[in-house]
Write a protein that holds these residues in place. Structure first.
Motif, PDB file in Angstrom:
ATOM      1  N   MET A   1      44.383  68.157  34.086  1.00  0.00           N
ATOM      2  CA  MET A   1      44.651  67.795  32.712  1.00  0.00           C
ATOM      3  C   MET A   1      43.318  67.504  32.023  1.00  0.00           C
ATOM      4  O   MET A   1      42.504  66.759  32.529  1.00  0.00           O
ATOM      5  N   SER A   2      43.098  68.101  30.869  1.00  0.00           N
ATOM      6  CA  SER A   2      41.845  67.880  30.151  1.00  0.00           C
ATOM      7  C   SER A   2      41.851  66.505  29.498  1.00  0.00           C
ATOM      8  O   SER A   2      42.897  65.883  29.306  1.00  0.00           O
ATOM      9  N   GLU A   3      40.666  66.043  29.131  1.00  0.00           N
ATOM     10  CA  GLU A   3      40.534  64.728  28.504  1.00  0.00           C
ATOM     11  C   GLU A   3      41.326  64.645  27.206  1.00  0.00           C
ATOM     12  O   GLU A   3      41.900  63.622  26.879  1.00  0.00           O
ATOM     13  N   GLU A   4      41.412  65.758  26.453  1.00  0.00           N
ATOM     14  CA  GLU A   4      42.146  65.772  25.198  1.00  0.00           C
ATOM     15  C   GLU A   4      43.651  65.648  25.415  1.00  0.00           C
ATOM     16  O   GLU A   4      44.370  65.171  24.554  1.00  0.00           O
ATOM     17  N   GLN A   5      44.176  66.079  26.570  1.00  0.00           N
ATOM     18  CA  GLN A   5      45.604  66.049  26.854  1.00  0.00           C
ATOM     19  C   GLN A   5      46.056  64.723  27.467  1.00  0.00           C
ATOM     20  O   GLN A   5      47.247  64.461  27.529  1.00  0.00           O
ATOM     21  N   MET A   6      45.132  63.906  27.915  1.00  0.00           N
ATOM     22  CA  MET A   6      45.483  62.658  28.581  1.00  0.00           C
ATOM     23  C   MET A   6      46.006  61.642  27.573  1.00  0.00           C
ATOM     24  O   MET A   6      45.460  61.508  26.486  1.00  0.00           O
TER      25      MET A   6
END
Length: 115
Positions: A1-6
């Motif tokens: 999971m990318s930082e933007e999706q967390m």
């Protein structure tokens, strides 16, 4: 999971009630004096001093957290940590992952897991 999706993590912000503020309606980290060092208004853990190095806390101790370290020459650097997952350490880069904290730039570090 990318930082933007967390999903965002909500943490309690610790405040140094004795720190000087330029606006009595605001905590010191939001209204620091002009000559205040980075992370002014966040508490320093007195018991943490080792060879002139000290630990400051922005959020409470826990599985994840935000803090800072104060060097013997009063230089300061931000810390982010997590105690979950595989251990790693990553130095922040002020041009790609800088964040604004009370009008100052602080770099986002990484995390480290100690066994």
């Amino acid at each position: 999971m990318s930082e933007e999706q967390m999903p965002p993590v909500v943490r309690e912000v610790l405040v140094d009630e004795d720190a000087v503020t330029t606006d009595p309606a605001l905590p010191a980290f939001l209204a620091p004096p002009e000559d205040a060092p980075a992370y002014h208004g966040f508490p320093v853990v007195a018991e943490s001093e080792v060879d002139g190095w000290r630990l400051g806390m922005i959020s409470g101790f826990g599985v994840e957290g935000d803090g800072y370290v104060i060097a013997p020459d009063d230089g300061r650097a931000g810390l982010l940590w997590t105690a979950e997952g595989a251990g790693y350490f990553r130095a922040g880069h002020p041009h790609s992952s800088a964040m604004k904290c009370a009008g100052r730039t602080s770099t986002r570090g990484g995390s480290s897991r100690w066994a």
